[in-house]
Design a protein around this motif. Structure first.
Motif, PDB file in Angstrom:
ATOM      1  N   ARG A   1       0.839  -1.203   0.000  1.00 19.43           N
ATOM      2  CA  ARG A   1       0.000   0.000   0.000  1.00 19.43           C
ATOM      3  C   ARG A   1       0.870   1.249   0.000  1.00 19.43           C
ATOM      4  O   ARG A   1       0.601   2.220  -0.687  1.00 19.43           O
ATOM      5  CB  ARG A   1      -0.919  -0.008   1.216  1.00 19.43           C
ATOM      6  CG  ARG A   1      -1.908   1.137   1.193  1.00 19.43           C
ATOM      7  CD  ARG A   1      -2.856   1.145   2.368  1.00 19.43           C
ATOM      8  NE  ARG A   1      -3.321  -0.157   2.765  1.00 19.43           N
ATOM      9  CZ  ARG A   1      -3.290  -0.596   4.029  1.00 19.43           C
ATOM     10  NH1 ARG A   1      -2.813   0.160   4.985  1.00 19.43           N
ATOM     11  NH2 ARG A   1      -3.729  -1.781   4.326  1.00 19.43           N
ATOM     12  N   GLN A   2       1.958   1.225   0.766  1.00 22.07           N
ATOM     13  CA  GLN A   2       2.847   2.381   0.821  1.00 22.07           C
ATOM     14  C   GLN A   2       3.594   2.561  -0.492  1.00 22.07           C
ATOM     15  O   GLN A   2       3.905   3.674  -0.881  1.00 22.07           O
ATOM     16  CB  GLN A   2       3.839   2.220   1.960  1.00 22.07           C
ATOM     17  CG  GLN A   2       3.202   2.372   3.309  1.00 22.07           C
ATOM     18  CD  GLN A   2       4.148   2.054   4.442  1.00 22.07           C
ATOM     19  OE1 GLN A   2       5.286   1.690   4.200  1.00 22.07           O
ATOM     20  NE2 GLN A   2       3.676   2.184   5.663  1.00 22.07           N
ATOM     21  N   ALA A   3       3.879   1.476  -1.188  1.00 17.39           N
ATOM     22  CA  ALA A   3       4.581   1.565  -2.464  1.00 17.39           C
ATOM     23  C   ALA A   3       3.709   2.211  -3.533  1.00 17.39           C
ATOM     24  O   ALA A   3       4.211   2.847  -4.450  1.00 17.39           O
ATOM     25  CB  ALA A   3       5.035   0.186  -2.924  1.00 17.39           C
ATOM     26  N   THR A   4       2.392   2.049  -3.412  1.00 18.50           N
ATOM     27  CA  THR A   4       1.490   2.620  -4.412  1.00 18.50           C
ATOM     28  C   THR A   4       1.021   4.026  -4.054  1.00 18.50           C
ATOM     29  O   THR A   4       0.361   4.665  -4.850  1.00 18.50           O
ATOM     30  CB  THR A   4       0.261   1.715  -4.606  1.00 18.50           C
ATOM     31  OG1 THR A   4      -0.442   1.596  -3.360  1.00 18.50           O
ATOM     32  CG2 THR A   4       0.663   0.340  -5.101  1.00 18.50           C
ATOM     33  N   THR A   5       1.349   4.510  -2.863  1.00 20.23           N
ATOM     34  CA  THR A   5       0.944   5.845  -2.440  1.00 20.23           C
ATOM     35  C   THR A   5       1.736   6.894  -3.213  1.00 20.23           C
ATOM     36  O   THR A   5       2.947   6.818  -3.310  1.00 20.23           O
ATOM     37  CB  THR A   5       1.184   6.035  -0.927  1.00 20.23           C
ATOM     38  OG1 THR A   5       0.492   5.023  -0.220  1.00 20.23           O
ATOM     39  CG2 THR A   5       0.715   7.390  -0.465  1.00 20.23           C
TER      40      THR A   5
ATOM     41  N   GLY B   1       3.134  10.724  -3.774  1.00 19.18           N
ATOM     42  CA  GLY B   1       3.589  11.822  -2.936  1.00 19.18           C
ATOM     43  C   GLY B   1       4.544  11.349  -1.864  1.00 19.18           C
ATOM     44  O   GLY B   1       4.841  10.169  -1.733  1.00 19.18           O
ATOM     45  N   PRO B   2       5.046  12.315  -1.076  1.00 16.84           N
ATOM     46  CA  PRO B   2       6.039  11.969  -0.049  1.00 16.84           C
ATOM     47  C   PRO B   2       5.407  11.188   1.100  1.00 16.84           C
ATOM     48  O   PRO B   2       4.233  11.369   1.422  1.00 16.84           O
ATOM     49  CB  PRO B   2       6.542  13.331   0.425  1.00 16.84           C
ATOM     50  CG  PRO B   2       5.434  14.273   0.118  1.00 16.84           C
ATOM     51  CD  PRO B   2       4.756  13.738  -1.114  1.00 16.84           C
TER      52      PRO B   2
ATOM     53  N   ILE C   1       2.429  12.217   4.068  1.00 15.47           N
ATOM     54  CA  ILE C   1       2.584  13.385   4.932  1.00 15.47           C
ATOM     55  C   ILE C   1       2.081  14.639   4.234  1.00 15.47           C
ATOM     56  O   ILE C   1       1.995  14.707   3.016  1.00 15.47           O
ATOM     57  CB  ILE C   1       4.055  13.583   5.352  1.00 15.47           C
ATOM     58  CG1 ILE C   1       4.957  13.713   4.122  1.00 15.47           C
ATOM     59  CG2 ILE C   1       4.515  12.467   6.250  1.00 15.47           C
ATOM     60  CD1 ILE C   1       6.381  14.103   4.443  1.00 15.47           C
ATOM     61  N   ASP C   2       1.752  15.616   5.046  1.00 15.02           N
ATOM     62  CA  ASP C   2       1.388  16.937   4.558  1.00 15.02           C
ATOM     63  C   ASP C   2       2.685  17.707   4.378  1.00 15.02           C
ATOM     64  O   ASP C   2       3.453  17.886   5.323  1.00 15.02           O
ATOM     65  CB  ASP C   2       0.475  17.626   5.569  1.00 15.02           C
ATOM     66  CG  ASP C   2      -0.025  18.974   5.088  1.00 15.02           C
ATOM     67  OD1 ASP C   2       0.357  19.407   3.976  1.00 15.02           O
ATOM     68  OD2 ASP C   2      -0.811  19.593   5.829  1.00 15.02           O
ATOM     69  N   GLU C   3       2.945  18.173   3.166  1.00 15.71           N
ATOM     70  CA  GLU C   3       4.216  18.828   2.862  1.00 15.71           C
ATOM     71  C   GLU C   3       4.375  20.169   3.555  1.00 15.71           C
ATOM     72  O   GLU C   3       5.479  20.703   3.628  1.00 15.71           O
ATOM     73  CB  GLU C   3       4.361  18.981   1.349  1.00 15.71           C
ATOM     74  CG  GLU C   3       4.453  17.644   0.643  1.00 15.71           C
ATOM     75  CD  GLU C   3       4.663  17.802  -0.849  1.00 15.71           C
ATOM     76  OE1 GLU C   3       5.544  18.590  -1.227  1.00 15.71           O
ATOM     77  OE2 GLU C   3       3.948  17.136  -1.604  1.00 15.71           O
ATOM     78  N   ASP C   4       3.290  20.734   4.095  1.00 14.88           N
ATOM     79  CA  ASP C   4       3.365  22.017   4.772  1.00 14.88           C
ATOM     80  C   ASP C   4       3.778  21.900   6.237  1.00 14.88           C
ATOM     81  O   ASP C   4       4.094  22.900   6.878  1.00 14.88           O
ATOM     82  CB  ASP C   4       2.009  22.729   4.706  1.00 14.88           C
ATOM     83  CG  ASP C   4       1.613  23.052   3.270  1.00 14.88           C
ATOM     84  OD1 ASP C   4       2.529  23.223   2.441  1.00 14.88           O
ATOM     85  OD2 ASP C   4       0.401  23.113   2.989  1.00 14.88           O
ATOM     86  N   LEU C   5       3.786  20.708   6.790  1.00 17.74           N
ATOM     87  CA  LEU C   5       4.107  20.512   8.199  1.00 17.74           C
ATOM     88  C   LEU C   5       5.562  20.099   8.380  1.00 17.74           C
ATOM     89  O   LEU C   5       6.148  19.473   7.510  1.00 17.74           O
ATOM     90  CB  LEU C   5       3.206  19.431   8.805  1.00 17.74           C
ATOM     91  CG  LEU C   5       1.706  19.727   8.807  1.00 17.74           C
ATOM     92  CD1 LEU C   5       0.943  18.537   9.336  1.00 17.74           C
ATOM     93  CD2 LEU C   5       1.415  20.962   9.633  1.00 17.74           C
ATOM     94  N   ALA C   6       6.121  20.432   9.522  1.00 18.62           N
ATOM     95  CA  ALA C   6       7.501  20.062   9.841  1.00 18.62           C
ATOM     96  C   ALA C   6       7.561  18.734  10.598  1.00 18.62           C
ATOM     97  O   ALA C   6       8.616  18.319  11.036  1.00 18.62           O
ATOM     98  CB  ALA C   6       8.154  21.157  10.676  1.00 18.62           C
TER      99      ALA C   6
END
Length: 131
Positions: A96-100, A102-103, A112-117
């Motif tokens: 499942r993670q391989a098919t996701t 984005g980062p 992950i949300d790219e706007d968060l640290a």
């Protein structure tokens, strides 16, 4: 060996080691699947006590060597199913993670949300990001 298959193999080995000690859910602990680990542990302990109360005359006099097969085999099946479930969970999660797209978080592998640290799932800080 790929990381996904290595993680699944280690989860199965940890689950098998836990099963030999009579601890269901050890592979799930390795995968940090806490609820599932607790569910398997409670299922294993519950199955053992129910089987002992049904098939052993005096539970205070029971030893591991004196357990009848009507207790040992079903308990071993529960332990085996726990190990197989840990292996299956690791392989399905990795696929499942391989098919996701984005980062993904390097710690838990979820998107992950790219706007968060930090990762909104496991709250680990993400390297190289400013809040």
């Amino acid at each position: 060996m790929a990381t996904a298959s290595r993680r699944a193999l280690v989860a199965a080995l940890v689950g098998a080691l836990g099963a030999t000690l009579g601890i269901a859910g050890a592979g799930h602990v390795y995968l940090r699947q806490w609820r599932r680990a607790i569910a398997w542990f409670v299922t294993g302990i519950g199955a053992f006590f129910v089987l002992v109360s049904l098939f052993v005359g005096d539970p205070t006099q029971v030893t591991v060597a004196s357990l009848p097969l009507t207790v040992s085999i079903p308990f071993a099946v529960v332990m085996l199913l726990s190990t197989v479930d840990a292996y299956r969970l690791a392989t399905v999660t990795e696929r499942r993670q391989a098919t996701t797209e984005g980062p993904t978080c390097p710690h838990c592998g979820k998107p992950i949300d790219e706007d968060l640290a930090f990762c909104q799932w496991c709250t680990e800080p993400l390297d190289g990001r400013n809040g």
